[in-house]
Design a protein around this motif. Sequence first.
Motif, PDB file in Angstrom:
ATOM      1  N   SER A   1       3.604   0.646   2.955  1.00 26.33           N
ATOM      2  CA  SER A   1       3.299  -0.468   3.985  1.00 26.33           C
ATOM      3  C   SER A   1       3.061  -1.618   3.385  1.00 26.33           C
ATOM      4  O   SER A   1       2.737  -1.680   1.897  1.00 26.33           O
TER       5      SER A   1
ATOM      6  N   VAL B   1       4.243   6.812   1.672  1.00 25.00           N
ATOM      7  CA  VAL B   1       4.610   5.949   2.814  1.00 25.00           C
ATOM      8  C   VAL B   1       4.025   4.597   2.176  1.00 25.00           C
ATOM      9  O   VAL B   1       3.126   4.467   1.942  1.00 25.00           O
TER      10      VAL B   1
ATOM     11  N   ASN C   1      11.634   4.701   7.889  1.00 19.58           N
ATOM     12  CA  ASN C   1      10.293   4.443   8.051  1.00 19.58           C
ATOM     13  C   ASN C   1       9.462   4.221   6.497  1.00 19.58           C
ATOM     14  O   ASN C   1       8.375   4.879   6.427  1.00 19.58           O
ATOM     15  N   ASN C   2      10.121   3.548   5.829  1.00 15.24           N
ATOM     16  CA  ASN C   2       9.581   3.240   4.507  1.00 15.24           C
ATOM     17  C   ASN C   2       8.962   4.355   3.737  1.00 15.24           C
ATOM     18  O   ASN C   2       7.664   4.345   3.380  1.00 15.24           O
ATOM     19  N   THR C   3       9.722   5.420   3.479  1.00 18.50           N
ATOM     20  CA  THR C   3       9.006   6.650   2.781  1.00 18.50           C
ATOM     21  C   THR C   3      10.015   7.022   1.788  1.00 18.50           C
ATOM     22  O   THR C   3      11.215   7.042   1.836  1.00 18.50           O
TER      23      THR C   3
ATOM     24  N   GLN D   1       0.845  -1.019   0.196  1.00 13.56           N
ATOM     25  CA  GLN D   1      -0.029  -0.008  -0.110  1.00 13.56           C
ATOM     26  C   GLN D   1       0.968   1.258   0.057  1.00 13.56           C
ATOM     27  O   GLN D   1       1.964   1.320   0.515  1.00 13.56           O
TER      28      GLN D   1
ATOM     29  N   ALA E   1       6.995  -4.089   1.732  1.00 10.78           N
ATOM     30  CA  ALA E   1       7.639  -3.199   0.965  1.00 10.78           C
ATOM     31  C   ALA E   1       8.850  -4.066   0.452  1.00 10.78           C
ATOM     32  O   ALA E   1       9.341  -3.390  -0.713  1.00 10.78           O
TER      33      ALA E   1
END
Length: 118
Positions: A25, A23, A76-78, A3, A28
């Motif tokens: 989620s 972001v 932070n998976n960004t 996502q 990843a």
Amino acid sequence: QVQLDEYGGRTVQAGESLTLSCVVSGRASSLYAVGWFRLAPWTVREWLAAITWEGGATTYAETARRRFTISIHKSNNTVDLLMTDLKPEDTAKYYCAGVTGGDSYDYWGYGTQVIVSS
């Protein structure tokens, strides 16, 4: 499943800078790369930049190369898109998307609106 959710779109004045965040989620780690696109009224979707999930290698469209910077923050998976010296023609809805390795992007966010006023 993966996502992607975009944040950061707003109305800015011409000449200002703005950072959009994507972001990621879910799975990843299955992504090969994340890209940023935009869609302005009465135009076709435009690819801007992409970055590999592992390694952080970047590629840019010519229209984005001089003023936009894509970066990844694995903590932070960004994935961010820094846009500088914004112009009214940058007004568009901006989307991030993830590709797992095929020829097309597999996962898309819902987009975030950027309006640049003159």
